[in-house]
Design a protein around this motif. Structure first.
Motif, PDB file in Angstrom:
ATOM      1  N   GLY A  71       0.812  -1.211   0.000  1.00 46.61           N
ATOM      2  CA  GLY A  71       0.000   0.000   0.000  1.00 46.61           C
ATOM      3  C   GLY A  71       0.844   1.260   0.000  1.00 46.61           C
ATOM      4  N   ALA A  72       1.896   1.274   0.822  1.00 47.62           N
ATOM      5  CA  ALA A  72       2.757   2.452   0.912  1.00 47.62           C
ATOM      6  C   ALA A  72       3.503   2.695  -0.392  1.00 47.62           C
ATOM      7  CB  ALA A  72       3.738   2.292   2.068  1.00 47.62           C
ATOM      8  N   VAL A  73       4.032   1.637  -0.987  1.00 49.85           N
ATOM      9  CA  VAL A  73       4.757   1.777  -2.256  1.00 49.85           C
ATOM     10  C   VAL A  73       3.821   2.282  -3.348  1.00 49.85           C
ATOM     11  CG1 VAL A  73       5.924   0.495  -4.095  1.00 49.85           C
ATOM     12  CG2 VAL A  73       6.513   0.059  -1.714  1.00 49.85           C
ATOM     13  N   ALA A  74       2.598   1.744  -3.400  1.00 53.26           N
ATOM     14  CA  ALA A  74       1.626   2.179  -4.400  1.00 53.26           C
ATOM     15  C   ALA A  74       1.250   3.638  -4.201  1.00 53.26           C
ATOM     16  CB  ALA A  74       0.378   1.293  -4.334  1.00 53.26           C
ATOM     17  N   ALA A  75       1.060   4.031  -2.945  1.00 52.40           N
ATOM     18  CA  ALA A  75       0.686   5.420  -2.649  1.00 52.40           C
ATOM     19  C   ALA A  75       1.804   6.381  -3.023  1.00 52.40           C
ATOM     20  CB  ALA A  75       0.344   5.545  -1.168  1.00 52.40           C
ATOM     21  N   ILE A  76       3.022   6.042  -2.660  1.00 56.81           N
ATOM     22  CA  ILE A  76       4.168   6.915  -2.950  1.00 56.81           C
ATOM     23  C   ILE A  76       4.422   6.987  -4.455  1.00 56.81           C
ATOM     24  CG2 ILE A  76       6.660   7.179  -2.635  1.00 56.81           C
ATOM     25  CD1 ILE A  76       6.244   5.800   0.133  1.00 56.81           C
ATOM     26  N   ALA A  77       4.317   5.847  -5.127  1.00 59.74           N
ATOM     27  CA  ALA A  77       4.495   5.834  -6.577  1.00 59.74           C
ATOM     28  C   ALA A  77       3.420   6.670  -7.263  1.00 59.74           C
ATOM     29  CB  ALA A  77       4.456   4.393  -7.103  1.00 59.74           C
ATOM     30  N   GLY A  78       2.199   6.569  -6.774  1.00 58.09           N
ATOM     31  CA  GLY A  78       1.119   7.372  -7.328  1.00 58.09           C
ATOM     32  C   GLY A  78       1.390   8.854  -7.164  1.00 58.09           C
ATOM     33  N   ASN A  79       1.915   9.239  -6.026  1.00 59.29           N
ATOM     34  CA  ASN A  79       2.250  10.639  -5.785  1.00 59.29           C
ATOM     35  C   ASN A  79       3.307  11.141  -6.754  1.00 59.29           C
ATOM     36  OD1 ASN A  79       1.835  10.395  -2.192  1.00 59.29           O
ATOM     37  ND2 ASN A  79       0.402  11.098  -3.750  1.00 59.29           N
ATOM     38  N   GLN A  80       4.287  10.294  -7.052  1.00 61.96           N
ATOM     39  CA  GLN A  80       5.340  10.688  -7.988  1.00 61.96           C
ATOM     40  C   GLN A  80       4.750  10.931  -9.382  1.00 61.96           C
ATOM     41  OE1 GLN A  80       8.516  11.318  -6.885  1.00 61.96           O
ATOM     42  NE2 GLN A  80       7.560  10.881  -4.908  1.00 61.96           N
ATOM     43  N   VAL A  81       3.834  10.066  -9.781  1.00 60.26           N
ATOM     44  CA  VAL A  81       3.184  10.238 -11.074  1.00 60.26           C
ATOM     45  C   VAL A  81       2.330  11.507 -11.075  1.00 60.26           C
ATOM     46  CG1 VAL A  81       1.481   9.264 -12.667  1.00 60.26           C
ATOM     47  CG2 VAL A  81       3.201   7.788 -11.614  1.00 60.26           C
ATOM     48  N   GLY A  82       1.610  11.732  -9.979  1.00 55.84           N
ATOM     49  CA  GLY A  82       0.798  12.933  -9.879  1.00 55.84           C
ATOM     50  C   GLY A  82       1.625  14.198  -9.973  1.00 55.84           C
ATOM     51  N   TYR A  83       2.767  14.205  -9.320  1.00 56.50           N
ATOM     52  CA  TYR A  83       3.665  15.362  -9.384  1.00 56.50           C
ATOM     53  C   TYR A  83       4.156  15.574 -10.815  1.00 56.50           C
ATOM     54  CZ  TYR A  83       7.542  18.487  -8.227  1.00 56.50           C
ATOM     55  OH  TYR A  83       8.402  19.557  -8.163  1.00 56.50           O
ATOM     56  N   ALA A  84       4.525  14.473 -11.485  1.00 55.25           N
ATOM     57  CA  ALA A  84       5.015  14.573 -12.862  1.00 55.25           C
ATOM     58  C   ALA A  84       3.926  15.102 -13.795  1.00 55.25           C
ATOM     59  CB  ALA A  84       5.502  13.203 -13.344  1.00 55.25           C
TER      60      ALA A  84
END
Length: 207
Positions: A71-84
């Protein structure tokens, strides 16, 4: 269980986990945290339900720590995509003042919000549905320092996944929770949306 109070049945947390397992769990968390179309996904209730199902050894047969890590990895990865998305597509999106989704004033207010609250805004927004989806994109549009953003989004992602999932795990064998899961999930969403309602009423009264 058909969780009508939280949306269509295919977004019911138990249905998602029982049908798609940890893969579906990760995809939903990723989408809610990074893709604009994921703002209506049940992130909080999904984490809570996953923890509860781990405790009951139902549908989820992986250890709690693995569910939290996924869950944490998915959330953090999603945030990186959102920022990009915000950094690359944001300027073009905000170039039109009459955009359906955004207005220029949203960017200005968000930048002011970051200046007032600092990086902790990224952590606080993690616990508020809808806001946690859009604030990552806005952070990219506002060109928030990427290193600072990454540090705080990692902290926020871990705190969010650990706290909500562990809460579900600890309450997994409580009979009242098992028998009243739907209203409890509704309550979780209501509590997390409360800060938005309070802020809305405060701004309306000030105006």
């Amino acid at each position: 269980m058909t969780n009508l109070a939280l949306g269509p049945s295919f977004l019911d947390p138990t249905h998602l986990v029982s049908t798609f397992g940890l893969v579906g769990f990760a995809v939903v968390i990723f989408a809610e945290c990074g893709l604009l179309v994921g703002f209506f996904f049940p992130g909080d209730s999904l984490l809570f339900t996953a923890g509860l199902l781990v405790k009951q050894d139902k549908y989820v047969h992986q250890p709690l720590w693995l569910v939290i890590v996924v869950g944490a990895v998915a959330a953090i990865a999603g945030n990186q995509v959102g920022y990009a998305i915000g950094a690359k597509a944001g300027p073009a999106l905000f170039a039109r003042p009459d955009s359906r989704l955004f207005k220029q004033e949203y960017v200005e207010k968000t930048n002011a919000f970051f200046e007032k609250h600092g990086p902790r805004a990224i952590i606080l927004a993690r616990f508020v549905p809808i806001v946690r989806t859009f604030i990552t994109v806005i952070a990219g549009v506002g060109r928030m320092n990427y290193r600072t953003y990454t540090i705080y989004t990692v902290i926020g992602g871990i705190l969010w996944c650990v706290s909500v999932t562990v809460l579900g795990y600890l309450l997994g064998n409580v009979a009242f929770v098992r028998n009243n899961l739907e209203p409890i999930l509704v309550g979780i969403v209501a509590l997390s949306v409360l800060p938005i309602a309070v802020e809305f009423l405060r701004n309306r009264r000030t105006a």
